[in-house]
Design an enzyme around this catalytic site. Structure first.
Site, PDB file in Angstrom:
ATOM      1  N   GLY A   1       0.813  -1.188   0.014  1.00  0.00           N
ATOM      2  CA  GLY A   1      -0.107   0.071  -0.059  1.00  0.00           C
ATOM      3  C   GLY A   1       0.832   1.491   0.065  1.00  0.00           C
ATOM      4  O   GLY A   1       2.025   1.161  -0.629  1.00  0.00           O
TER       5      GLY A   1
ATOM      6  N   MET B   1       2.395   2.951   2.611  1.00  0.00           N
ATOM      7  CA  MET B   1       3.285   2.984   3.266  1.00  0.00           C
ATOM      8  C   MET B   1       4.599   1.960   2.654  1.00  0.00           C
ATOM      9  O   MET B   1       5.610   2.050   2.620  1.00  0.00           O
ATOM     10  CB  MET B   1       3.136   2.237   4.497  1.00  0.00           C
ATOM     11  CG  MET B   1       2.716   3.288   5.608  1.00  0.00           C
ATOM     12  SD  MET B   1       3.893   4.535   6.150  1.00  0.00           S
ATOM     13  CE  MET B   1       4.911   3.615   7.145  1.00  0.00           C
TER      14      MET B   1
ATOM     15  N   THR C   1       2.527  -2.967  11.452  1.00  0.00           N
ATOM     16  CA  THR C   1       0.997  -3.185  11.285  1.00  0.00           C
ATOM     17  C   THR C   1       0.255  -2.971  12.220  1.00  0.00           C
ATOM     18  O   THR C   1       0.640  -3.184  13.515  1.00  0.00           O
ATOM     19  CB  THR C   1       0.832  -4.697  10.660  1.00  0.00           C
ATOM     20  OG1 THR C   1       1.374  -4.834   9.454  1.00  0.00           O
ATOM     21  CG2 THR C   1      -0.777  -4.965  10.594  1.00  0.00           C
ATOM     22  N   THR C   2      -0.885  -2.342  12.319  1.00  0.00           N
ATOM     23  CA  THR C   2      -1.788  -1.961  13.477  1.00  0.00           C
ATOM     24  C   THR C   2      -3.103  -2.579  13.160  1.00  0.00           C
ATOM     25  O   THR C   2      -3.337  -3.491  12.096  1.00  0.00           O
ATOM     26  CB  THR C   2      -1.864  -0.376  13.612  1.00  0.00           C
ATOM     27  OG1 THR C   2      -2.725   0.016  12.326  1.00  0.00           O
ATOM     28  CG2 THR C   2      -0.781   0.124  13.976  1.00  0.00           C
TER      29      THR C   2
ATOM     30  N   SER D   1       6.177  -2.160  16.512  1.00  0.00           N
ATOM     31  CA  SER D   1       5.623  -0.627  17.158  1.00  0.00           C
ATOM     32  C   SER D   1       4.452  -0.226  16.052  1.00  0.00           C
ATOM     33  O   SER D   1       4.283  -0.232  14.936  1.00  0.00           O
ATOM     34  CB  SER D   1       6.920   0.218  17.150  1.00  0.00           C
ATOM     35  OG  SER D   1       6.480   1.444  17.443  1.00  0.00           O
ATOM     36  N   ALA D   2       3.565   0.594  16.961  1.00  0.00           N
ATOM     37  CA  ALA D   2       2.447   1.065  16.430  1.00  0.00           C
ATOM     38  C   ALA D   2       2.776   2.364  15.541  1.00  0.00           C
ATOM     39  O   ALA D   2       2.128   2.836  14.558  1.00  0.00           O
ATOM     40  CB  ALA D   2       1.297   1.186  17.231  1.00  0.00           C
TER      41      ALA D   2
ATOM     42  N   HIS E   1      -6.569  11.223  12.080  1.00  0.00           N
ATOM     43  CA  HIS E   1      -6.017  10.548  10.728  1.00  0.00           C
ATOM     44  C   HIS E   1      -6.589  10.675   9.424  1.00  0.00           C
ATOM     45  O   HIS E   1      -7.950  11.177   9.628  1.00  0.00           O
ATOM     46  CB  HIS E   1      -5.933   8.991  11.020  1.00  0.00           C
ATOM     47  CG  HIS E   1      -4.726   8.647  12.127  1.00  0.00           C
ATOM     48  ND1 HIS E   1      -4.955   8.599  13.247  1.00  0.00           N
ATOM     49  CD2 HIS E   1      -3.208   8.350  11.656  1.00  0.00           C
ATOM     50  CE1 HIS E   1      -3.799   8.452  13.922  1.00  0.00           C
ATOM     51  NE2 HIS E   1      -2.788   8.032  12.967  1.00  0.00           N
TER      52      HIS E   1
ATOM     53  N   LYS F   1      -8.041   5.534   6.585  1.00  0.00           N
ATOM     54  CA  LYS F   1      -7.334   4.788   7.835  1.00  0.00           C
ATOM     55  C   LYS F   1      -8.568   3.616   8.398  1.00  0.00           C
ATOM     56  O   LYS F   1      -9.781   4.011   8.618  1.00  0.00           O
ATOM     57  CB  LYS F   1      -6.878   5.477   9.150  1.00  0.00           C
ATOM     58  CG  LYS F   1      -6.104   4.674  10.046  1.00  0.00           C
ATOM     59  CD  LYS F   1      -5.522   5.498  10.994  1.00  0.00           C
ATOM     60  CE  LYS F   1      -4.887   4.630  12.141  1.00  0.00           C
ATOM     61  NZ  LYS F   1      -3.945   3.792  11.447  1.00  0.00           N
TER      62      LYS F   1
ATOM     63  N   GLY G   1      -3.336   2.689  16.311  1.00  0.00           N
ATOM     64  CA  GLY G   1      -2.260   1.931  17.164  1.00  0.00           C
ATOM     65  C   GLY G   1      -1.588   2.856  18.153  1.00  0.00           C
ATOM     66  O   GLY G   1      -1.331   2.416  19.081  1.00  0.00           O
TER      67      GLY G   1
END
Length: 239
Positions: free
Chosen positions: A9, A11, A75-76, A98-99, A131, A135, A141
């Site tokens: 995606g 990111m 990944t969240t 990590s979020a 956000h 999202k 997260g």
């Protein structure tokens, strides 16, 4: 650095572009359309970088267990059992989840751990996060990460949006509110409301690039570390 990318995606695309410019080598990439092929991949990279969806976790976990490849995940939206599964992968490889990979958020998280115990007895705490309108998960997260820093012993009752909450605000509540709109990369604010004073901490991300830079930095640090489950606090502050 040689890496395998999970998630193609926005990111994932930014990670690939930034890593290429730095001379890193992409060995393979996967998304929901070809995740089944990960099971046929050998150990071809130093690290797996995952910015996908929680549904991809079984294939990723199987790969890490089979090859011992280091994993950096951003990944969240994971459930508690899924997060426990990620943590358990530390028995097979160095694993970092990590979020949020922003250095500023890492410092904010540490600051909240230091001050929250002092303020909680007399201050009401509210957390807002904003956000972009695409999202998928709410609250974010990062909001959950900050809440854990504020309330590590889970003494507060989380109230989301306050819809249907009867009566006045109770002292043991923490309000969490999610806003969605436009192209906002991410804004998180923690409010401490006390008698006749207010303390506020805000982190604003101007673009997703800060998360990409942080994730790639950690992806270069993680390979070669002892097997185990890591977070940014452990790596940045040795805690």
């Amino acid at each position: 650095m040689r890496y395998v990318l999970i998630g193609r995606g926005r990111m994932g695309q930014l990670i690939q572009e930034t890593a290429k410019a730095a001379g890193d080598e992409l060995q393979a990439s996967f998304d929901e359309f070809n995740m089944d092929q990960l099971g046929r991949l050998g150990k071809v990279a130093d690290v797996v970088i995952d910015f996908s969806r929680p549904e991809a976790l079984p294939e990723i976990a199987s790969y890490v267990q089979r090859t011992g490849t280091a994993l950096v995940s951003g990944t969240t939206g994971f459930s508690a059992p899924q997060l426990a599964q990620i943590e358990s992968l530390g028995a097979h490889a160095p694993v970092l989840w990590s979020a949020n990979y922003s250095l500023g958020v890492a410092v904010l998280s540490r600051a909240l751990k230091e001050i929250s115990g002092v303020l909680k007895p007399d201050f009401d705490i509210e957390l807002t996060e904003t956000h972009h309108n695409q999202k998928a998960d709410a609250p974010s997260g990062t909001a959950k990460l900050l809440l854990e820093s504020i309330d590590p012993n889970h003494e507060l009752t989380a109230v989301y949006g306050r819809v249907g909450v009867p009566g006045k605000r109770r002292k043991n509540e923490v309000g969490i509110h999610a806003l969605r709109g436009g192209t906002v990369a991410g804004t998180h604010t923690v409010h401490f409301f006390g008698p006749d004073e207010e303390l506020e901490f805000t982190h604003r991300a101007s673009s997703r690039q800060i998360f990409v830079n942080g994730a790639l930095h950690m992806a270069r640090l993680l390979p070669g570390k002892p097997n185990g489950f890591y977070n940014l606090q452990k790596i940045l502050f040795n805690s």
